[in-house]
Scaffold this active site. Structure first.
Site, PDB file in Angstrom:
ATOM      1  CB  CYS A  92      -0.976  -0.062   1.099  1.00  0.00           C
ATOM      2  SG  CYS A  92      -1.941   1.499   1.331  1.00  0.00           S
ATOM      3  CB  CYS A 106      -0.447   2.280   3.975  1.00  0.00           C
ATOM      4  SG  CYS A 106      -1.881   1.776   3.372  1.00  0.00           S
ATOM      5  CG  ASP A 107       3.309   1.302   4.376  1.00  0.00           C
ATOM      6  OD1 ASP A 107       3.032   1.758   5.479  1.00  0.00           O
ATOM      7  OD2 ASP A 107       3.122   0.000   4.239  1.00  0.00           O
TER       8      ASP A 107
END
Length: 310
Positions: free
Chosen positions: A134, A137-138
């Site tokens: 993701c 997300c990261d």
């Protein structure tokens, strides 16, 4: 045979939020947390984009907080999973992995989706230490660093574009000699100067002392002119798709081509009255914890209204 108002199948932000709302609506609710209690977020070490945690929060801690909150309002949370679900008539008849039978007047499905991996042992070894599925997300952790994205479709191109605004350089590793993405996405990626596309490349391994430091790649694998070399990277992102966990329900529910549960737009309602879907299992687009949580609230409100009307 237990008789309840609402059965929530799956945990994660969607399932736990649904449990909070169902509990507060005074519905007799049981939640089964499934094989991965807390869902995909438990594989993320640091979650920085969930509202209410200005310093960020460990993914496991976030899920423990949500679980505790759900329990506070009376939802019974059980470890284990539902292995049979008959959604052909109401009340719905379900069986758990210990053989317990449950009759539920409504069901909320929050079983999530599983990111597809290449199947390399190194992906497991470095999960949460440079391997991610993701970018949204990261990606933030890789500002000014070098990353690689695997995949050749729209998702891979979108992730590469997103990462290109943060990272110094992005390799897009594509197995085929072309991109499967739509024309507009293809062009964006081709035009972006800090994205390098490696066509006809396969990743065969990752290496690094304390996390990912590089990838072993092969150009034209199995061909006479096969070429093996290493690229130095700090992060390795998989964008080869997600598999929604819908195996148990496919006989009864309308699914899209990828297997995601179809819901009535603007609601959590499925094609079966009294069955609702929340989170990544019904979301091929966003796949974010906060979106899943919101859809969990919608599902519990929809279930409560349904029960009141019936």
């Amino acid at each position: 045979m237990e008789k309840i108002d609402t059965l929530i199948i799956g945990s994660g932000p969607a399932g736990y939020t649904a449990a909070i709302y169902a509990g507060r609506a005074n519905l007799k609710t049981i939640l089964y947390s499934g094989l991965q209690p807390g869902g995909q977020l438990t594989t993320t070490s640091e979650v920085e984009n969930f509202p209410g945690y200005p310093q960020g929060v460990d993914g496991n801690q976030l899920m423990m907080d949500l679980r505790e909150q759900a329990g506070r309002f009376g939802t019974e949370i059980r470890d284990g999973e539902i292995v049979k679900a008959d959604l052909s008539s109401r009340p719905f008849h379900c069986v758990d992995d210990r053989g317990n039978e449950i009759e539920a007047r409504s069901v909320i499905i929050a079983t999530g989706a599983t990111a597809k991996y290449l199947g390399l042992p190194d992906e497991e070894k470095y999960r949460g230490q440079g391997v991610s599925a993701c970018a949204t997300c990261d990606g933030f952790f890789y500002r000014k660093k070098v990353v690689a994205v695997v995949g050749g479709g729209d998702t891979a191109c979108e992730e590469a574009m997103y990462l290109s605004s943060l990272a110094a350089k992005v390799y897009l590793i594509v197995r085929k000699p072309f991109l499967r993405a739509t024309e507009i996405m293809k062009q964006r990626v081709i035009d972006k100067e800090n994205i390098e596309i490696l066509f006809e490349h396969n990743t065969v391994g990752l290496f690094g002392e304390n996390g990912v430091e590089g990838a072993h790649v092969v150009k034209r694998l199995g061909e006479p002119d096969e070429e093996r070399y290493d690229i130095a990277i700090d992060g390795f992102f998989l964008a080869i798709g997600h598999k929604p966990n819908t195996e148990l329900f496919k006989e009864y529910l309308d699914l899209d081509a990828q297997g995601f549960i179809k819901t009535v737009p603007g609601t959590s309602k499925t094609n079966v009255e009294g069955v609702f879907a929340a989170g990544d299992v019904a979301d091929p687009n966003y796949r974010q914890g906060v979106v899943a949580a919101g859809s969990g609230a919608m599902a519990a409100i929809d279930a409560d209204r349904f029960l009141q009307a019936n």
